[in-house]
Design a protein around this motif. Structure first.
Motif, mmCIF file in Angstrom:
data_model
loop_
_atom_site.group_PDB
_atom_site.id
_atom_site.type_symbol
_atom_site.label_atom_id
_atom_site.label_comp_id
_atom_site.label_asym_id
_atom_site.label_seq_id
_atom_site.Cartn_x
_atom_site.Cartn_y
_atom_site.Cartn_z
ATOM 1 N N VAL A 14 102.739 -124.217 42.244
ATOM 2 C CA VAL A 14 101.543 -123.370 42.103
ATOM 3 C C VAL A 14 101.659 -122.083 42.908
ATOM 4 C CG1 VAL A 14 100.084 -125.369 41.649
ATOM 5 C CG2 VAL A 14 100.199 -124.442 43.990
ATOM 6 N N LEU A 15 102.618 -121.997 43.828
ATOM 7 C CA LEU A 15 102.777 -120.784 44.633
ATOM 8 C C LEU A 15 103.261 -119.640 43.760
ATOM 9 C CD1 LEU A 15 104.456 -122.291 47.831
ATOM 10 C CD2 LEU A 15 102.069 -121.571 47.570
ATOM 11 N N GLU A 16 102.673 -118.464 43.950
ATOM 12 C CA GLU A 16 103.059 -117.296 43.165
ATOM 13 C C GLU A 16 102.956 -116.035 44.005
ATOM 14 O OE1 GLU A 16 100.048 -116.016 40.166
ATOM 15 O OE2 GLU A 16 99.076 -117.943 40.636
ATOM 16 N N ASP A 17 103.601 -114.989 43.534
ATOM 17 C CA ASP A 17 103.572 -113.694 44.211
ATOM 18 C C ASP A 17 102.346 -112.901 43.779
ATOM 19 O OD1 ASP A 17 106.149 -113.768 45.643
ATOM 20 O OD2 ASP A 17 107.014 -113.824 43.621
ATOM 21 N N PHE A 18 101.733 -112.216 44.757
ATOM 22 C CA PHE A 18 100.569 -111.382 44.496
ATOM 23 C C PHE A 18 100.772 -109.998 45.095
ATOM 24 C CE2 PHE A 18 98.606 -115.676 44.832
ATOM 25 C CZ PHE A 18 98.016 -115.741 43.566
ATOM 26 N N GLU A 19 99.995 -109.041 44.602
ATOM 27 C CA GLU A 19 99.818 -107.755 45.271
ATOM 28 C C GLU A 19 98.375 -107.706 45.757
ATOM 29 O OE1 GLU A 19 101.790 -105.044 45.851
ATOM 30 O OE2 GLU A 19 103.587 -106.054 45.089
ATOM 31 N N LEU A 20 98.192 -107.499 47.069
ATOM 32 C CA LEU A 20 96.857 -107.475 47.665
ATOM 33 C C LEU A 20 96.694 -106.218 48.511
ATOM 34 C CD1 LEU A 20 96.575 -111.202 48.884
ATOM 35 C CD2 LEU A 20 95.546 -110.199 46.829
ATOM 36 N N PRO A 21 95.448 -105.759 48.749
ATOM 37 C CA PRO A 21 95.245 -104.601 49.625
ATOM 38 C C PRO A 21 95.571 -104.940 51.072
ATOM 39 C CG PRO A 21 93.141 -105.530 48.939
ATOM 40 C CD PRO A 21 94.186 -106.246 48.153
ATOM 41 N N VAL A 22 96.050 -103.966 51.819
ATOM 42 C CA VAL A 22 96.297 -104.157 53.253
ATOM 43 C C VAL A 22 94.956 -104.311 53.958
ATOM 44 C CG1 VAL A 22 97.236 -103.114 55.347
ATOM 45 C CG2 VAL A 22 98.434 -102.835 53.162
#
Length: 323
Positions: A14-22
């Protein structure tokens, strides 16, 4: 920024890569550029059981990195400082490129260790320190016998080292395989026995550290001296402590997130103990427990690290380093 997390509870897949705000630091926060993280059983437990309902949740507690910005009330650190810490279970995790941590639970990175080797230490170090010195209330002149179950695991490895460095206890560990037995002996255990060979006899033991408490309470009651003490970090259902009564045996829970989770007045103790252990590491008295390094920090490598921890046969710690 890059981050790794999950949207629904389940296995490592279930682990996946994300893009999140700093994130923006609060008054007592450090914004840390994460260089390395390690995986602990708590990561596995949260991922498998705590469902975020489709919203990305970032895991990770242990980290080592560089302070890039500080909140307006920070007094212990400055930008450019190198730190190591275990974060808080009540905040987003460390498996991300930039991470916020309260300065009162971060320590200065041991100078003699790489970021990866340093990231192996914080959570298990805090757990071990609080077990020995907060729960058992041991000191430099304390004697007696300490039994460390799971001596080759992350916490057991640190309890052995801190007990040998800072007390006069005799340390007996349990381990099942030849390599894990040797690991515990190399860290300073006076003796290592099999998991099914807990010491019996009139001499008894004074303290027990237990990550595996289910089904063991009656055995602990037999092997502990009157007035002995147990510290447990697991969560066995239906635990019956009545067998401990006739020997007046004390039972403690150890949960290293208590201070940050409840914002206790003595939170800064975790900063202080991490700084003290960094001194012991740099003096050559305590060593990193990293045994496996993976990288970079992405979903693929964190899945592998979770699988290794979930297997239940880890010696030392697995670290994932570099974005």
């Amino acid at each position: 920024m890059r981050a790794v997390g999950y949207r629904t509870a389940g296995g490592p897949a279930v682990l996946e890569d994300f893009e999140l705000p700093v994130p923006e630091p609060g008054p007592r926060d450090l914004l840390v550029r994460v260089e390395a993280v390690s995986v602990n059983p708590v990561d596995v437990k949260v991922r498998a059981s705590a469902d975020p309902g489709g919203t990305p949740r970032v895991l990770g507690f242990d980290a080592a990195g560089v302070v890039t910005a500080v909140g307006n009330e920070v007094s212990l650190f400055s930008p450019g400082d190198e730190v190591y810490y275990a974060g808080s279970i009540g905040r987003p995790g460390t498996d991300q490129q930039f991470h916020l941590v309260d300065e009162r639970i971060a320590g200065r990175r041991p100078r003699s260790l790489t970021f990866a080797a340093a990231a192996a230490l914080p959570l298990t170090t805090i757990t071990a320190w609080e077990t020995l010195f907060d729960r058992f209330r041991l000191g430099p002149d304390s004697t007696g016998t300490l039994l460390v179950l799971g001596a080759a695991g992350g916490v057991g490895s640190m309890i052995i080292q801190l007990a040998r460095a800072l007390t006069r206890l005799t340390v007996v560990g349990t381990a099942s395989r030849p390599d894990s037995r040797q690991w515990a002996l190399d860290l300073g255990a006076h003796e290592v026995v099999g998991h099914g060979e807990l010491p019996e006899g009139p001499e008894g033991v004074d303290y027990v550290f237990s990550p595996f408490t289910a089904g063991q309470v009656e055995h602990f009651a037999r092997i502990l001296r009157p007035g002995g003490q147990i510290a447990a970090i697991d969560e066995p259902e239906g635990l019956d402590l009545l067998p401990l009564k006739t020997k007046s045996i004390g039972f403690h829970w150890e949960f290293m997130f208590t201070r940050p989770l409840f914002q206790t007045p003595d939170m800064v103790v975790q900063h202080e103990l991490l700084d003290r252990v960094a001194e012991l590491v740099d003096a050559g008295t305590v060593r990193s427990t990293m045994t496996t390094q993976l990288g970079p920090i992405d979903a693929d490598h964190l899945r592998k690290a979770h699988e290794m921890v979930e297997d239940g046969h880890m010696t030392g710690k697995v670290v994932v380093a570099g974005f």
